[in-house]
Design a protein around this motif. Structure first.
Motif, PDB file in Angstrom:
ATOM      1  N   GLU A   6       0.828  -1.209   0.000  1.00 38.25           N
ATOM      2  CA  GLU A   6       0.000   0.000   0.000  1.00 38.25           C
ATOM      3  C   GLU A   6       0.866   1.265   0.000  1.00 38.25           C
ATOM      4  OE1 GLU A   6      -0.512  -2.639   2.025  1.00 38.25           O
ATOM      5  OE2 GLU A   6      -2.294  -3.378   0.975  1.00 38.25           O
ATOM      6  N   ASP A   7       1.992   1.215   0.714  1.00 36.84           N
ATOM      7  CA  ASP A   7       2.915   2.356   0.723  1.00 36.84           C
ATOM      8  C   ASP A   7       3.454   2.616  -0.683  1.00 36.84           C
ATOM      9  OD1 ASP A   7       2.626   2.594   3.484  1.00 36.84           O
ATOM     10  OD2 ASP A   7       4.424   1.399   3.904  1.00 36.84           O
ATOM     11  N   TYR A   8       3.864   1.553  -1.341  1.00 37.64           N
ATOM     12  CA  TYR A   8       4.375   1.713  -2.703  1.00 37.64           C
ATOM     13  C   TYR A   8       3.270   2.163  -3.658  1.00 37.64           C
ATOM     14  CZ  TYR A   8       9.106  -0.016  -1.997  1.00 37.64           C
ATOM     15  OH  TYR A   8      10.410  -0.151  -1.610  1.00 37.64           O
ATOM     16  N   ALA A   9       2.074   1.611  -3.486  1.00 35.32           N
ATOM     17  CA  ALA A   9       0.954   2.007  -4.355  1.00 35.32           C
ATOM     18  C   ALA A   9       0.645   3.491  -4.185  1.00 35.32           C
ATOM     19  CB  ALA A   9      -0.280   1.168  -4.053  1.00 35.32           C
ATOM     20  N   ALA A  36      -0.856  -3.855  -7.767  1.00 38.65           N
ATOM     21  CA  ALA A  36      -0.064  -5.014  -8.179  1.00 38.65           C
ATOM     22  C   ALA A  36       1.408  -4.641  -8.311  1.00 38.65           C
ATOM     23  CB  ALA A  36      -0.594  -5.569  -9.500  1.00 38.65           C
ATOM     24  N   ILE A  37       1.687  -3.487  -8.878  1.00 42.73           N
ATOM     25  CA  ILE A  37       3.078  -3.030  -8.987  1.00 42.73           C
ATOM     26  C   ILE A  37       3.642  -2.762  -7.592  1.00 42.73           C
ATOM     27  CG2 ILE A  37       4.584  -1.186  -9.843  1.00 42.73           C
ATOM     28  CD1 ILE A  37       2.648  -0.954 -12.255  1.00 42.73           C
ATOM     29  N   ALA A  42       7.175  -4.165  -3.018  1.00 41.26           N
ATOM     30  CA  ALA A  42       7.307  -4.516  -1.599  1.00 41.26           C
ATOM     31  C   ALA A  42       7.994  -5.872  -1.441  1.00 41.26           C
ATOM     32  CB  ALA A  42       5.935  -4.538  -0.931  1.00 41.26           C
ATOM     33  N   ARG A  43       7.681  -6.823  -2.337  1.00 36.96           N
ATOM     34  CA  ARG A  43       8.331  -8.133  -2.288  1.00 36.96           C
ATOM     35  C   ARG A  43       9.825  -8.011  -2.553  1.00 36.96           C
ATOM     36  NH1 ARG A  43      10.482 -11.830  -5.250  1.00 36.96           N
ATOM     37  NH2 ARG A  43      10.153 -10.709  -7.184  1.00 36.96           N
ATOM     38  N   VAL A  44      10.197  -7.213  -3.559  1.00 35.83           N
ATOM     39  CA  VAL A  44      11.610  -7.012  -3.883  1.00 35.83           C
ATOM     40  C   VAL A  44      12.327  -6.322  -2.718  1.00 35.83           C
ATOM     41  CG1 VAL A  44      13.192  -5.779  -5.420  1.00 35.83           C
ATOM     42  CG2 VAL A  44      11.250  -7.038  -6.370  1.00 35.83           C
ATOM     43  N   HIS A  45      11.657  -5.354  -2.096  1.00 34.76           N
ATOM     44  CA  HIS A  45      12.233  -4.655  -0.942  1.00 34.76           C
ATOM     45  C   HIS A  45      12.483  -5.638   0.209  1.00 34.76           C
ATOM     46  CE1 HIS A  45      12.220  -0.668   1.472  1.00 34.76           C
ATOM     47  NE2 HIS A  45      13.009  -1.540   2.031  1.00 34.76           N
TER      48      HIS A  45
END
Length: 179
Positions: A6-9, A36-37, A42-45
């Motif tokens: 959500e932060d990235y979104a 989705a992006i 977040a997964r990569v982070h």
């Protein structure tokens, strides 16, 4: 400590152009794409945060095999069948070992591998390493053992192999266990 999807979104939504067509609400296609992006970022982070832990041989788990390959482990003295803690201890001992020929150096190496030892010098160039750890006895077993195997043997092959490898060439080592 990484950011959430959500932060990235929210950050991605702030970068979009202004106007009613560019409002990424959760029920729109644009909102689902941005989320989705954000989920993937977040997964990569999170994986990058894990990499910081794995980059330290004292805490590595996933990259332990790569660390061991770098350090030349396992070798004939260190077995892969050891626990993760034992493998880490062997890795750290290999990476931080400075070498030496003194009793204190050998006692320190033994401690790094989890052994408590004392060293005596009963004769010139002969050291007796006494370990308080008791080791098991391996007995000859019909059907499992082969001709030429001893009827019984005792000792800690990995421990003895390690010290025979790092000892000064002119020194003979004797091992005593459970004393």
């Amino acid at each position: 400590m990484g950011m959430t999807a959500e932060d990235y979104a929210a950050q991605l939504a702030a970068l979009l152009p202004t106007g009613p067509a560019w409002q990424p609400s959760p029920d729109t296609l644009l909102g689902r794409i941005v989320l989705a992006i954000g989920t993937e970022l977040a997964r990569v982070h999170a994986r990058a945060d894990t990499l910081r832990i794995e980059a330290d041989p004292r805490s590595t788990t996933e990259l332990l095999a790569e660390w061991e390959l770098t350090a030349g482990l396992p070798d004939r003295c260190v077995n892969v069948a050891q626990s993760i803690e034992q493998r880490r201890a062997a890795l750290l001992a290999r990476l931080t070992g400075t070498g030496g020929a003194s009793r204190s150096y050998f006692i320190g190496v033994a401690a790094a591998y989890g052994y408590t030892v004392t060293i005596e010098e009963p004769a010139l160039h002969t050291w007796r390493m006494r370990s308080t750890e008791v080791v098991g006895i391996t007995r000859f077993r019909a059907g499992l053992s082969t001709a030429g195997d001893p009827l019984a043997s005792f000792g800690n092959e990995a421990f003895e192999c390690l010290f025979n490898r790092i000892k000064p060439a002119h020194t003979a080592l004797l091992f005593a266990y459970g004393i």
